[in-house]
Design an enzyme around this catalytic site. Structure first.
Site, PDB file in Angstrom:
ATOM      1  N   ASN A 167       0.801  -1.109   0.067  1.00  0.00           N
ATOM      2  CA  ASN A 167      -0.074   0.022  -0.143  1.00  0.00           C
ATOM      3  C   ASN A 167       0.964   1.239   0.108  1.00  0.00           C
ATOM      4  O   ASN A 167       1.408   1.558   0.952  1.00  0.00           O
ATOM      5  CB  ASN A 167      -0.966   0.028   1.291  1.00  0.00           C
ATOM      6  N   LYS A 212       0.029   4.227  -0.540  1.00  0.00           N
ATOM      7  CA  LYS A 212      -0.695   5.393   0.045  1.00  0.00           C
ATOM      8  C   LYS A 212      -0.343   6.419  -0.983  1.00  0.00           C
ATOM      9  O   LYS A 212      -0.173   6.204  -2.261  1.00  0.00           O
ATOM     10  CB  LYS A 212      -0.112   5.556   1.546  1.00  0.00           C
ATOM     11  N   GLU A 231      -5.279  -5.425  10.392  1.00  0.00           N
ATOM     12  CA  GLU A 231      -4.315  -4.319  10.629  1.00  0.00           C
ATOM     13  C   GLU A 231      -4.752  -3.498  12.014  1.00  0.00           C
ATOM     14  O   GLU A 231      -5.641  -2.637  12.007  1.00  0.00           O
ATOM     15  CB  GLU A 231      -4.506  -3.358   9.492  1.00  0.00           C
ATOM     16  N   SER A 279       3.276  -2.437  10.481  1.00  0.00           N
ATOM     17  CA  SER A 279       4.703  -2.371  10.629  1.00  0.00           C
ATOM     18  C   SER A 279       5.486  -3.662  10.125  1.00  0.00           C
ATOM     19  O   SER A 279       6.309  -3.908  10.856  1.00  0.00           O
ATOM     20  CB  SER A 279       4.975  -1.887  12.163  1.00  0.00           C
ATOM     21  N   GLY A 301       2.638  -1.062   4.350  1.00  0.00           N
ATOM     22  CA  GLY A 301       2.707   0.219   4.032  1.00  0.00           C
ATOM     23  C   GLY A 301       4.152   0.889   3.878  1.00  0.00           C
ATOM     24  O   GLY A 301       4.851   0.417   2.861  1.00  0.00           O
TER      25      GLY A 301
HETATM   26  C1  PEP Z   1      -0.742   0.022   6.089  1.00  0.00           C
HETATM   27  O1  PEP Z   1      -1.002   1.390   5.924  1.00  0.00           O
HETATM   28  O2  PEP Z   1      -1.631  -0.648   5.579  1.00  0.00           O
HETATM   29  C2  PEP Z   1       0.258  -0.420   6.787  1.00  0.00           C
HETATM   30  C3  PEP Z   1       0.297  -1.537   7.143  1.00  0.00           C
HETATM   31  O3  PEP Z   1       1.489   0.513   6.856  1.00  0.00           O
HETATM   32  P1  PEP Z   1       2.626   0.043   7.821  1.00  0.00           P
HETATM   33  O4  PEP Z   1       3.108  -1.178   7.045  1.00  0.00           O
HETATM   34  O5  PEP Z   1       3.565   1.394   7.281  1.00  0.00           O
HETATM   35  O6  PEP Z   1       2.385   0.195   9.142  1.00  0.00           O
END
Ligand code: PEP
Length: 262
Positions: free
Chosen positions: A13, A15, A173, A219, A240
């Protein structure tokens, strides 16, 4: 059916990050080394305006890497300024769409009912929805994780029949782990993934629930992916920050490839 018989799926993702040249370079790097993670479905979800160049970069690099949207409308066409129909995502080469990400729920007021309508529209158009659920830190500390996730799953997936559920990907998540560097322990994640699989069994049947892929997100990094991948109900990751670097994204995918073979 066990984790070993569900094809792991690792999705990036992006974003609202990267520009056209950064995004296409990343897509080419991932697709070019896709063989590193054979046996894992890989998905890249760039900002909507870069879906076409990213899909083209993937095709040029020759890797079997899917492209997905980060959101979609629940309508097919019409006077919905700023929205993108699932059919339009399909038309530009998407196979997946992320729905109900916590940032959409928190910052843009998306509800379970709205996510449910989008999931139905996405499935009707032929896209695979990646439906996100997860509790906040406050909810976890109040002992409400199970209640919150149960409500999100029942609301977001209401009315989907067994065939639709089997196509759907669920992403657990925990909001407190997204972009914070605080990853859920494998035990914490597995506990909620098992809860989700039980809820899916209740919505359809244990046989259907056993086929649904449930990703963990929050994360995920190369150094924690293997422990998460070893959990029986964790079938991949929604990534992410670490998806913005080809080396990190591929290392996470390799961890799931290795767990799938074990
Ligand atoms: C996300 O936005 O779906 C996500 C899991 O972000 P990150 O891996 O940066 O925590």
């Amino acid at each position: 059916m066990t984790a070993a018989s569900r094809t792991p799926i690792v999705a990036g993702n992006w974003k609202m990050n990267l520009d056209r040249s950064g995004g296409t370079a990343l897509a080419a790097a991932v697709a070019g080394r896709r063989g590193d993670a054979a046996g894992v479905d890989l998905v890249l979800c760039p900002p909507a305006v870069y879906l076409v160049p990213v899909a083209e970069a993937v095709a040029r690099a020759g890797g079997d890497v899917a492209v997905g949207g980060q959101n979609a409308c629940d309508k097919g066409s019409g006077a919905f300024t700023g929205e993108i129909a699932p059919q339009m995502l399909l038309d530009v080469g998407c196979r997946y769409v992320i729905l109900g990400h916590s940032e959409r729920r928190t910052l843009y007021g998306e509800t379970d009912a709205g996510v449910n309508a989008k999931a139905k529209a996405a499935l009707a158009a032929g896209l695979v929805p990646i439906v996100c659920v997860g509790e906040t830190l406050e909810e976890r500390e109040a002992g409400r994780t199970d209640a919150v996730v149960s409500q999100q799953i029942r609301g977001s997936l209401a009315g989907l029949d067994a065939a639709a559920l089997e196509k759907t990907v669920v992403a657990y998540e925990p909001v407190w782990a997204i972009g914070t560097g605080k990853v859920a322990t494998p035990e914490q994640a597995q506990e909620v993934h098992a809860l989700i699989r039980g809820l899916l069994a209740g919505l359809a049947s244990p046989a259907t629930a056993a086929k649904v892929r449930v990703q963990y997100g929050g994360s995920v990094k190369p150094d924690n992916a293997a422990d998460l991948a070893a959990c029986p109900d964790i079938d991949g990751a929604l990534v992410g920050g670490a998806s913005l670097k080809a080396d990190d994204f591929l290392a996470i995918a390799r961890a799931f490839a290795a767990a799938g073979v074990a």
